[in-house]
Design a protein around this motif. Structure first.
Motif, PDB file in Angstrom:
ATOM      1  N   LYS A 272       0.815  -1.359   0.056  1.00  0.00           N
ATOM      2  CA  LYS A 272      -0.101   0.102   0.062  1.00  0.00           C
ATOM      3  C   LYS A 272       0.712   1.201  -0.095  1.00  0.00           C
ATOM      4  N   LEU A 273       1.821   1.187   0.753  1.00  0.00           N
ATOM      5  CA  LEU A 273       2.904   2.277   0.558  1.00  0.00           C
ATOM      6  C   LEU A 273       3.327   2.721  -0.540  1.00  0.00           C
ATOM      7  N   PHE A 274       3.839   1.959  -1.227  1.00  0.00           N
ATOM      8  CA  PHE A 274       4.169   1.896  -2.687  1.00  0.00           C
ATOM      9  C   PHE A 274       3.188   2.677  -3.783  1.00  0.00           C
ATOM     10  N   LEU A 275       1.950   1.939  -3.595  1.00  0.00           N
ATOM     11  CA  LEU A 275       0.884   2.424  -4.380  1.00  0.00           C
ATOM     12  C   LEU A 275       0.455   4.096  -4.129  1.00  0.00           C
ATOM     13  N   GLU A 276       0.428   4.017  -2.906  1.00  0.00           N
ATOM     14  CA  GLU A 276       0.266   5.492  -2.162  1.00  0.00           C
ATOM     15  C   GLU A 276       1.118   6.404  -2.881  1.00  0.00           C
ATOM     16  N   LYS A 277       2.444   5.913  -3.004  1.00  0.00           N
ATOM     17  CA  LYS A 277       3.553   6.878  -3.434  1.00  0.00           C
ATOM     18  C   LYS A 277       3.547   7.171  -4.847  1.00  0.00           C
ATOM     19  N   HIS A 278       3.195   6.021  -5.528  1.00  0.00           N
ATOM     20  CA  HIS A 278       3.303   6.273  -6.986  1.00  0.00           C
ATOM     21  C   HIS A 278       1.814   6.301  -7.668  1.00  0.00           C
ATOM     22  N   LEU A 279       0.685   6.559  -6.962  1.00  0.00           N
ATOM     23  CA  LEU A 279      -0.472   6.598  -7.167  1.00  0.00           C
ATOM     24  C   LEU A 279      -0.874   7.486  -8.514  1.00  0.00           C
ATOM     25  N   SER A 280       0.092   8.770  -8.429  1.00  0.00           N
ATOM     26  CA  SER A 280      -0.273   9.591  -9.759  1.00  0.00           C
ATOM     27  C   SER A 280       0.084   9.031 -10.948  1.00  0.00           C
ATOM     28  N   ASP A 281       0.936   7.776 -10.883  1.00  0.00           N
ATOM     29  CA  ASP A 281       1.492   7.159 -12.070  1.00  0.00           C
ATOM     30  C   ASP A 281       0.549   6.335 -12.633  1.00  0.00           C
ATOM     31  N   PHE A 282      -0.714   5.955 -11.999  1.00  0.00           N
ATOM     32  CA  PHE A 282      -1.787   4.929 -12.457  1.00  0.00           C
ATOM     33  C   PHE A 282      -2.891   5.326 -13.088  1.00  0.00           C
ATOM     34  N   TYR A 283      -3.264   4.452 -14.198  1.00  0.00           N
ATOM     35  CA  TYR A 283      -4.468   4.856 -14.804  1.00  0.00           C
ATOM     36  C   TYR A 283      -5.241   3.552 -14.504  1.00  0.00           C
TER      37      TYR A 283
END
Length: 394
Positions: A272-283
């Protein structure tokens, strides 16, 4: 054939007669169309003689069609092209299908280039295996897979089948069906069921509209292409998908996908920490507000989120929920990511996979060794995982 309103329309009867000789499908792609030759062997084994006869017949039809095309259409050239990858059916349940094959993929990028150059493209219903042997394909499969990979909105099916006209229904408008309505209809008519089955399959493969036209009805094709209300039977996809930038409301759904698909090692686990950090990279692709697929576009120049100065980026976390796989969703995501990368002046994309090698090859990615990775991107490669690396210039 161009399907835009400024195209001069040929004499309908003569043009459609030439079209009916040769084709079963017209697929609308950004106001352009390509043609797929009719072939209804379906599940029939194809021996060598039947295969050779079919190829010879198609060549004869192509010659007739080409002559008619140049006579009645002055604004676009037509080209015969074989851009399909085939996979022999082999033996199933003790039955050898000999020279019958399934469509494994299509060279989408090459087809797009031909269409952008305003060619009308004839796709043959046969192709060569990797060993160079010719195999016969099913035109329905070709049409649906090609339209899906191009993210087409419309698939038009031409036939002289009158069965649908005899179907009785309590629906207010039986010629205008949603996908959910089409699934519920029972016609007790084999030919009408075939039409419904093709339309349902098209819509389930992310094609928004399927149109069935009776080619014997004068003006059917012209009315469909050049009038607002269209003609014939319409089946439309009533399942609404939205492709958006991920936000905080998507995090739990993405984590659920990661947990589901990382169990068998097909994707790398992210916490979850990784996803929250890079969330702006996701579509993400959402259906009824639920995330059913996602993809990320990570900068590999530095640790920060993607910027306009990034020249190299990694496509990562390409995931589709198992219930929605084989519907063209991954292709839609990859095309969206490529468009976003171009907007950001990204010139090269890298993707790592342990099981989707063929899929990336069909989407114009080339395999490279870890040693050929650009120096700044070596840090993304985990040698213990032993992923295959794919690389694409855009």
């Amino acid at each position: 054939m161009t399907a835009s309103n400024n195209t001069s329309t040929p004499d309908h009867k003569s043009f459609v007669q030439s079209l009916r000789v040769a084709s079963s499908y017209i697929v609308d792609y950004q106001n352009k169309a390509f043609i797929i030759v009719l072939n209804e062997h379906f599940n029939q084994p194809i021996d060598e003689n039947l295969r050779d006869d079919f190829i010879a017949l198609e060549q004869k039809l192509w010659n007739q069609f080409q002559a008619a095309w140049f006579k009645y259409n002055q604004k676009a050239d037509v080209i015969k092209s074989n851009l399909l990858q085939v996979r022999p059916k082999g033996v199933k349940n003790g039955r050898d299908y000999l020279y019958a094959a399934n469509v494994q993929g299509i060279s989408t990028h090459q087809l797009q280039q031909l269409l952008e150059q305003r060619w009308a493209v004839w796709l043959s219903s046969w192709g060569h295996s990797f060993s160079g042997i010719p195999y016969i394909l099913n035109a329905t499969d070709i049409a649906i897979i090609t339209a899906k990979n191009l993210s087409c909105d419309k698939l038009i099916y031409l036939d002289d089948n009158n069965a649908w006209l005899d179907v009785e229904s309590d629906l207010k408008n039986p010629n205008n069906l949603s996908l959910s309505q089409a699934k519920k209809i029972q016609t007790n008519n084999t030919e009408a069921d075939k039409i419904l089955k093709i339309g349902i399959s098209a819509c389930q493969n992310a094609i928004q509209r399927f149109h069935f036209l009776n080619i014997k009805q004068d003006g059917a094709l012209i009315c469909e292409l050049f009038t607002r209300d269209g003609f014939g039977l319409l089946i439309y996809n009533d399942v609404y998908d939205e492709l958006i930038n991920a936000d905080e409301t998507c995090t739990n759904d993405i984590i659920e996908l990661v947990n589901m698909l990382s169990e068998n090692g097909s994707i790398l686990y992210r916490d979850k920490l990784f996803l929250e950090k890079h969330l702006s990279d996701f579509y993400v692709m959402r259906r009824e507000k639920k995330v059913i697929a996602c993809v990320a576009l990570h900068s590999i120049n530095n640790e920060h989120s993607l910027s306009s100065q990034t020249e190299i980026a990694e496509i990562a976390c390409l995931m589709v929920h198992p219930e929605y796989q084989s519907m063209g969703i991954a292709s839609q995501l990859i095309q969206h990511v490529i468009r976003q990368a171009k907007k950001r002046k990204i010139k090269r994309l890298i993707a790592l996979t342990v099981e989707a090698q063929g899929w990336f090859q069909r989407h114009e990615f080339k395999k490279i060794s870890p040693e050929k990775l650009p120096k700044i991107s070596n840090k993304i490669y985990d040698r213990q995982r032993n992923s295959t690396i794919y690389y694409r210039e855009i």
